[in-house]
Write a protein that holds these residues in place. Sequence first.
Motif, short mmCIF file in Angstrom:
data_model
loop_
_atom_site.label_atom_id
_atom_site.label_comp_id
_atom_site.label_asym_id
_atom_site.label_seq_id
_atom_site.Cartn_x
_atom_site.Cartn_y
_atom_site.Cartn_z
N LEU A 28 -10.08 57.01 25.45
CA LEU A 28 -9.73 55.61 25.58
C LEU A 28 -8.21 55.47 25.52
N THR A 29 -7.65 54.76 26.48
CA THR A 29 -6.21 54.55 26.52
C THR A 29 -5.92 53.17 27.09
N SER A 30 -4.66 52.87 27.26
CA SER A 30 -4.27 51.58 27.80
C SER A 30 -4.27 51.62 29.33
N ALA A 31 -4.72 50.54 29.94
CA ALA A 31 -4.74 50.46 31.41
C ALA A 31 -3.34 50.39 32.00
N LEU A 32 -2.32 50.14 31.15
CA LEU A 32 -0.95 50.13 31.66
C LEU A 32 -0.51 51.52 32.11
N LEU A 33 -1.28 52.56 31.76
CA LEU A 33 -0.98 53.91 32.22
C LEU A 33 -1.01 54.00 33.74
N ILE A 34 -1.88 53.23 34.36
CA ILE A 34 -2.03 53.32 35.82
C ILE A 34 -1.59 52.02 36.50
N CYS A 35 -0.75 51.24 35.81
CA CYS A 35 -0.22 50.02 36.42
C CYS A 35 0.81 50.41 37.47
N LYS A 36 0.68 49.86 38.70
CA LYS A 36 1.52 50.30 39.81
C LYS A 36 2.98 49.86 39.65
N GLN A 37 3.21 48.76 39.00
CA GLN A 37 4.59 48.28 38.83
C GLN A 37 4.80 47.97 37.34
N SER A 38 5.99 47.52 37.04
CA SER A 38 6.27 47.16 35.65
C SER A 38 5.33 46.04 35.23
N PRO A 39 4.79 46.12 34.02
CA PRO A 39 3.83 45.10 33.59
C PRO A 39 4.46 43.71 33.58
N SER A 40 3.68 42.73 33.96
CA SER A 40 4.15 41.35 33.97
C SER A 40 4.39 40.87 32.55
N LEU A 41 5.41 40.04 32.38
CA LEU A 41 5.70 39.48 31.07
C LEU A 41 4.71 38.40 30.68
N ASP A 42 3.94 37.91 31.63
CA ASP A 42 2.93 36.89 31.36
C ASP A 42 1.57 37.48 31.67
#
Length: 968
Positions: A265-279
């Motif tokens: 189990l990990t964070s889905a931000l590992l495979i986020c294509k761009q920088s995570p949105s601030l909102d």
Amino acid sequence: MAPGAAGAEEASGSVKTRSSARRRRSVNRDGGSGVVASLASQSAARAERSERRSAKRSATLADQSSEGERAAKKMDLGVHEEEEGVKVAPPSASASVAEEQQGGKGGEDDGFGGSAGGGEGGALALPSASGVEEGIPVEDEASSCCSSPLRKPYIPRVVIGHNAMGREIYKPIGGEDFRALDPWEAKYQAKRDCQMKLPTLLPRVPDTCLTDRNLLHIRESSTKTVLHAAKFVVGLSSTIDGKSLSKSSGFMIDWDEKSKTGTILTSALLICKQSPSLDDWKSANQYASNAKVVVRFVDGTTVEGHFLYCQEHYNLAFYKIVVDRSIHLPSFNEGVKWAEEVFILGRDENSYLRTSYGRVQYLNPHMNERRHYVYIDGFSAPPEYYNGGPVIDLRGDVVGMSIRSTRGSFIPSNIILKCLQMWRKFQYLNRHTLDVFRDCFFDCQMKLPTLLPRVPDTCLTDRNLLHIRESSTKTVLHAAKFVVGLSSTIDGKSLSKSSGFMIDWDEKSKTGTILTSALLICKQSPSLDDWKSANQYASNAKVVVRFVDGTTVEGHFLYCQEHYNLAFYKIVVDRSIHLPSFNEGVKWAEEVFILGRDENSYLRTSYGRVQYLNPHMNERRHYVYIDGFSAPPEYYNGGPVIDLRGDVVGMSIRSTRGSFIPSNIILKCLQMWRKFQCIPRPHLQMKFWGMKFLNPAHLEVISCKCNIDEGLIVKEVSEGSIAEKLGVRVGDVIKFFNGKHISSTVELELLLLQISEDHFYNGNGLDSKIDIVIGVFHTRSGVWRSRKLTVHVSDKGEVVIRERQFMQDVHLTKQIQIQAHAREATRAVALAHTSAKPGERVGGGDNARKTQNPLPGGRARRGPRRPRPAPRRRHAVPHPSPSSDTHTSLARAAFVDYARTAVSSLPPYIPAAGQVLVAASSPVPDQRSRRSRAAGVRLPPAVRPRGGGPRRMEMSLGGGGVEERPGG
């Protein structure tokens, strides 16, 4: 070896087999060029020997090709040696024997197969450049075999002679020598790097939070907990099309021992294509499920992770791995406690364990973040390697998963467990989606109580109070029900603001009583010295009481006690009222909250501890102080002080330092006010310090020299008071009052109130006299005495007059009139002196003195002195040079006339009876000195003596006349 021996061998060109130790000792001692030549010849000889051995070995193997079994055995031996990680140059038996026979003395091994010392002349040779010695292993990487010691190579120093002192002279080292040293330095560095890869010598392992000095109390137990939890923590990195995408951490949640298959189990931000949105509520993140994910373990093992599922709302991602190793699974805690101590674990790009420490804090989610986030105190914007890592408690149980956000946050374990349960059942997570609109808020909308934008923070948002926040929030909210805000006006002008709290309530008549500070109706700014009792209170001021819901009612004045600064007001309001519960006493070092309401009726709170302090010299003796709460704002003035149970332990008073009146004194005052409609007390006219609050070093000195362990130290005695007349002085110790031992000033105030209550029960009233017997220790004489003080009983503020206090209440404009009268009196005295004949009396009564008119040098004046013209200086008068006795008489006579004139001309501004006017005269170093000062009032020019000590005269103002008496 002789200096020419090596040269002869090189010239002959003969390649003889010598031992390695012999070869390392042969150094050309003819200078730097000889060293280089020797090294070159040695390298050439070794290369030639190596070629010859290789040729001989090939010939031997060819001759013995018929013997297949023997050749196979040799090949198996070679393969086995290479598998062990050690390359061995095939030695020649005859060459090895010859070398052993020609060995001679050798030095220590230098770590490269070279000699660390020895040889004739003590010169040290550099090791072989080829790096392959006969029978010496070459360690390109760390191996399990025993390796040679690591020693840094250096250029040997060549002795070329001795100086006159007998010291050796060395051959200078040139650039060629350093160039010859470079290959050995490179090999040394390579072997050192190989050595530093050992797990016991890792030089750059990052520190963890457990090295923090603030965690020393839990370091030993927490180290075991963290190391146990680190077994299921892994590092992950993602790439897409060969480009790095992101890095994070994760932890094992499932494992099948038979198939060696597990789930991470990990964070889905590992495979986020761009920088995570601030909102987060925009849901603008795009996830690449086809990204290549590599899982790293602590021992360097890497496996590929296979994508299983991604939940975008909770930012959860599941990956499957197949690996042949033992796996540990975590234990989950079903919920996290507020203010609980937790550790956040993760792995960086080198698979090193990273840890951070914090407490779970009480915070609502940020407007741009998901509502299921829980926050960690002091852990804002964590690095990416904590993203997806587990959050564990002090027992090692997982209480959440860290999420990289604008503030340090994590998903609590109860939500994770529910998500795992649903994913295992349905292979996906379903939740209702709500459309979120971000419209502009209108002013009317922001007035809703649920959307108040500017409510002030309270002390409960402090990170240092996380351990008591949940319980204290309930306590404070319950106590806030009886706290009100008050404001006063007089003639339409704002006077002051304060807080207060309900003490009585009649449900039938809807009438209640509020207790607050009398400073609410103080006409001017409060005096910095409470013992002057200079404050004037406006009982006719209009007072408005404000409740939290905006309700306002008028308060009706009932009573004001000036000494304790207490004021009582009656209100009539149709609402439910909560009354406080009082604690009969406050404990020293107890944790307390101070409550109040500001001008908008918002609740204000502050936190502190009751500290061990004696009262300030300018403050009342019944004050108790709060640590770190100096000069509180006015909205805390009159507010209740409560303990952690919600009981009232005092009432806050606005002073130079944060202080409050303890609840036992308040309860006693309420009891007397309800009985007698007033709060009387005896006026001792003394200031005290309790010995129990002194520095232990100070207590030790008092105990040693005075043999006293407890009591009250007299810090000031009012001038002209009964205590002063009975011989009580500053520094004396009073141990008991009316036979009761007293150790603090608060205990003294309670005793005085009890004495007053008994005095009133006996039929006495205000402005009466009462006798109090004290046991006093005179520190100057070391004698114990019992004294009876006959003191005044009043409900006004007690006054302590400091010694030599001089007309501090006289108005500035009247001071100018006083100076005008004094100037005229002084001018008349000075002219009378200059015109007086020798032997003539100036002044009257016992103060008359004969004038002598001596010269400054001591010679008698031959004739009458002519008056000097007045200088141009403003307000100046002739300044004669009389003798000391003549000066004293003239100054005293002038001051008597001056004081009489002041009294007769300014009757409204005369100080109270008993106050003393002081005129101090001092030696005059210069004839130009024309002025003196007395207690802040500028006096006119006066005649001063040329020599001797200071002169002092006191004029007692009483009964409308002036009486002269000698000063001290």
